[in-house]
Motif scaffolding. Structure first.
Motif, PDB file in Angstrom:
ATOM      1  N   GLY A   1       1.031  -1.142   0.152  1.00 44.56           N
ATOM      2  CA  GLY A   1      -0.121   0.168  -0.027  1.00 44.56           C
ATOM      3  C   GLY A   1       0.973   1.030  -0.105  1.00 44.56           C
ATOM      4  O   GLY A   1       0.070   1.819   0.150  1.00 44.56           O
TER       5      GLY A   1
ATOM      6  N   GLY B   1      -0.130   0.149   5.167  1.00 45.57           N
ATOM      7  CA  GLY B   1      -0.681  -0.753   4.679  1.00 45.57           C
ATOM      8  C   GLY B   1      -0.918  -1.735   3.613  1.00 45.57           C
ATOM      9  O   GLY B   1      -0.063  -1.713   2.947  1.00 45.57           O
TER      10      GLY B   1
ATOM     11  N   THR C   1      -3.415  -3.319  -0.106  1.00 49.69           N
ATOM     12  CA  THR C   1      -4.489  -2.796  -1.244  1.00 49.69           C
ATOM     13  C   THR C   1      -4.809  -3.881  -1.521  1.00 49.69           C
ATOM     14  O   THR C   1      -3.950  -5.101  -1.527  1.00 49.69           O
ATOM     15  CB  THR C   1      -4.213  -2.319  -2.070  1.00 49.69           C
TER      16      THR C   1
ATOM     17  N   TYR D   1     -10.151  -2.155  -1.115  1.00 48.67           N
ATOM     18  CA  TYR D   1     -10.106  -1.592   0.911  1.00 48.67           C
ATOM     19  C   TYR D   1      -8.968  -1.177   0.611  1.00 48.67           C
ATOM     20  O   TYR D   1      -8.126  -2.352   0.596  1.00 48.67           O
ATOM     21  CB  TYR D   1     -10.740  -2.877   1.175  1.00 48.67           C
TER      22      TYR D   1
ATOM     23  N   THR E   1      -5.666  -0.475   3.345  1.00 54.09           N
ATOM     24  CA  THR E   1      -5.679  -0.191   4.852  1.00 54.09           C
ATOM     25  C   THR E   1      -4.745   0.841   5.150  1.00 54.09           C
ATOM     26  O   THR E   1      -4.715   1.026   6.576  1.00 54.09           O
ATOM     27  CB  THR E   1      -5.210  -1.271   6.020  1.00 54.09           C
TER      28      THR E   1
ATOM     29  N   GLN F   1      -3.145   4.804   6.284  1.00 55.27           N
ATOM     30  CA  GLN F   1      -3.541   6.812   6.529  1.00 55.27           C
ATOM     31  C   GLN F   1      -3.451   7.450   4.527  1.00 55.27           C
ATOM     32  O   GLN F   1      -2.929   7.422   4.179  1.00 55.27           O
ATOM     33  CB  GLN F   1      -2.371   7.342   7.494  1.00 55.27           C
TER      34      GLN F   1
ATOM     35  N   THR G   1      -8.206   6.941   8.146  1.00 51.54           N
ATOM     36  CA  THR G   1      -7.569   5.150   7.932  1.00 51.54           C
ATOM     37  C   THR G   1      -8.926   4.753   7.190  1.00 51.54           C
ATOM     38  O   THR G   1      -9.954   4.517   7.288  1.00 51.54           O
ATOM     39  CB  THR G   1      -7.421   4.482   9.399  1.00 51.54           C
ATOM     40  N   GLY G   2      -8.451   4.231   6.091  1.00 51.86           N
ATOM     41  CA  GLY G   2      -8.791   3.183   4.884  1.00 51.86           C
ATOM     42  C   GLY G   2      -9.481   4.358   3.735  1.00 51.86           C
ATOM     43  O   GLY G   2      -9.572   5.306   4.184  1.00 51.86           O
TER      44      GLY G   2
ATOM     45  N   SER H   1     -12.363   3.105   0.564  1.00 56.20           N
ATOM     46  CA  SER H   1     -12.570   2.137  -0.631  1.00 56.20           C
ATOM     47  C   SER H   1     -13.399   2.343  -1.151  1.00 56.20           C
ATOM     48  O   SER H   1     -14.518   3.053  -0.931  1.00 56.20           O
ATOM     49  CB  SER H   1     -13.554   1.366   1.111  1.00 56.20           C
TER      50      SER H   1
ATOM     51  N   THR I   1     -16.145   5.329   1.359  1.00 55.15           N
ATOM     52  CA  THR I   1     -15.284   6.064   2.496  1.00 55.15           C
ATOM     53  C   THR I   1     -15.200   7.955   1.796  1.00 55.15           C
ATOM     54  O   THR I   1     -13.344   8.276   1.265  1.00 55.15           O
ATOM     55  CB  THR I   1     -14.258   5.812   2.447  1.00 55.15           C
TER      56      THR I   1
END
Length: 449
Positions: free
Chosen positions: A238, A265, A267, A294, A296, A298, A311-312, A314, A346
């Motif tokens: 990510g 994070g 993907t 999604y 995960t 910042q 955070t996150g 999608s 999001t």
């Protein structure tokens, strides 16, 4: 006539005259014969490759397991009406691709090794002329602009198992190669179509990768025994640019050679495809896709000012490609359509919350030009309330939507050369009412060596 007006006149002539002159000229008959769909004796016929088969050496290399491809593409566009300024730019891309068949080279069954590299140059007419006050209009009119430097792109292995029903890809992957794509999209120059619907790329830091940026990843795609359904899932690092979740960070991967695992994070992406008449040369094939991702890590919280993060991230999408008309059994000539819907789940991390596109492509529309393609497409993207709240809090003008209408025709002239006049009309550049609608014209020229 001053220099700018001469440029605009030349672009106008280039865009609008070829369909009238080429299809009816005596040269067109010769072109049609030269481009007839006879089975070539080589994998690299001169109609498709400028340098041909290198006296047979290229076919010998392919039989030994090595395929080499080189392409040069340039997109020259000018804003001739509306927008903020008049003027034009070019953007170009040199693409090198090496594909190794490891079964032939090393006896590793069903496995290939792919390496891609890109060198980009030029400027964006969107950011220099159409909407410089907004750092460009939302959907740039030249898809070749972005990452104007050398980049190492894909460095990936692909293994096919179970009678080729299971495909595994691993290494340095490009997410957009695998998801949310269609072979029809790059008929168009606008970056909202080619390479994919644009809203999935607006998160900051940039995470859902697109050419020419790759990241570590693993993808698996499985066809059912009937080949009517395909199920695909992937896991990507990510943090492809090495920004570590900081929206203001400049990154550590300008040339695609920073191969560390990132710190933002992962993907997760998935897609289900339903195929209609998938391998038919008589009926009308189509494919329908539903998918999403999604992230995960910042990302910048666009609902607030400054460098705040959330955070996150999608999004989900629905895609469709469908052939609508075939001129005769076994012929590729005919009309195809595509459409896409993309929705954010999001909205703090996604400025554009809803998106739509649709298009038509006719292959072989003009008599004597069996392989040419004519395309027409429209797209619209809407910005969300959360993003506009952030704009208002920082004293900036709120944004609603931007739309683009594009029309073009791709002439395949032989020797791997294509020339594609193009017209784009941009509604509400920058998604505000402060900039008048713009008209951009130009052409794309591509050479496969």
């Amino acid at each position: 006539m001053n220099g700018n007006r001469l440029l605009y006149f030349a672009l106008f002539f280039l865009v609008f005259m070829p369909p009238l002159s080429v299809s009816g000229s005596p040269h067109a008959q010769g072109d049609a014969q030269a481009l007839s769909p006879a089975t070539p004796a080589t994998s690299f016929p001169t109609r498709d490759f400028f340098t041909g088969d290198w006296g047979g050496a290229r076919d010998s290399l392919k039989k030994a397991g090595l395929s080499i491809n080189l392409n040069y593409t340039t997109e020259t566009m000018a804003n001739i009406s509306g927008g903020e300024k008049r003027g034009g730019t070019y953007a170009d891309n040199i693409a090198l691709e090496l594909n190794l068949d490891l079964n032939r080279i090393a006896g590793i069954s069903g496995t290939t090794f792919l390496v891609k590299a890109s060198q980009r140059d030029g400027d964006s007419v969107s950011s220099k002329f159409i909407a410089p006050s907004q750092n460009g209009n939302t959907f740039p009119v030249q898809e070749l602009y972005g990452g104007q430097t050398f980049k190492l792109v894909n460095v990936q292995f692909t293994t096919r198992l179970m009678d080729d029903r299971l495909e595994l890809a691993y290494g340095r992957l490009v997410a957009n190669d695998d998801f949310l794509r269609s072979d029809l999209y790059c008929q168009f120059l606008n970056n909202s179509f080619c390479g994919s619907p644009k809203p999935v790329f607006f998160q900051n830091p940039f995470t859902f990768t697109a050419y020419p940026l790759a990241t570590w990843g693993l993808r698996a795609a499985l066809d059912t025994p009937s080949r009517d359904w395909t199920f695909q899932g992937a896991l990507y690092d990510g943090d492809p640019e090495g920004k570590r979740g900081d929206p203001s960070d400049k990154g550590r991967n300008p040339h695609g050679t920073w191969w560390r695992f990132g710190n933002n994070g992962v993907t997760l992406a998935g897609e289900v495809r339903y195929h209609v008449d998938r391998f038919s040369d008589k009926n009308l094939p189509g494919v329908y896709k539903v998918g999403g991702f999604y992230l995960t890590g910042q990302f910048q919280d666009f609902s607030r000012t400054g460098n705040n993060t959330t955070t996150g991230d999608s999004m989900i999408w629905l895609l469709a490609d469908q052939m609508l008309h075939r001129e005769s059994p076994g012929s590729p000539r005919g009309l195809s359509a595509f459409g896409a819907l993309v929705f954010s789940l999001t909205n703090k991390a996604n400025p554009m919350t809803n998106y739509f596109n649709a298009g038509l492509i006719y292959e072989g529309l003009f008599p004597g030009r069996p392989r040419d393609r004519t395309g027409f497409a429209v797209t619209t993207g809407w910005f969300g309330r959360e993003y506009n709240d952030g704009l208002s809090a920082s004293g900036q003008r709120r944004k609603s939507y931007e739309a683009v209408i594009e029309l073009n025709h791709k002439f395949l002239v032989g020797m791997g050369i294509s020339i594609q006049p193009d017209v784009q009309y941009i509604v509400r550049p920058g998604a505000t009412d402060a900039i008048s609608d713009a008209l951009a014209v130009g052409a794309k020229v591509s050479i496969d060596f």
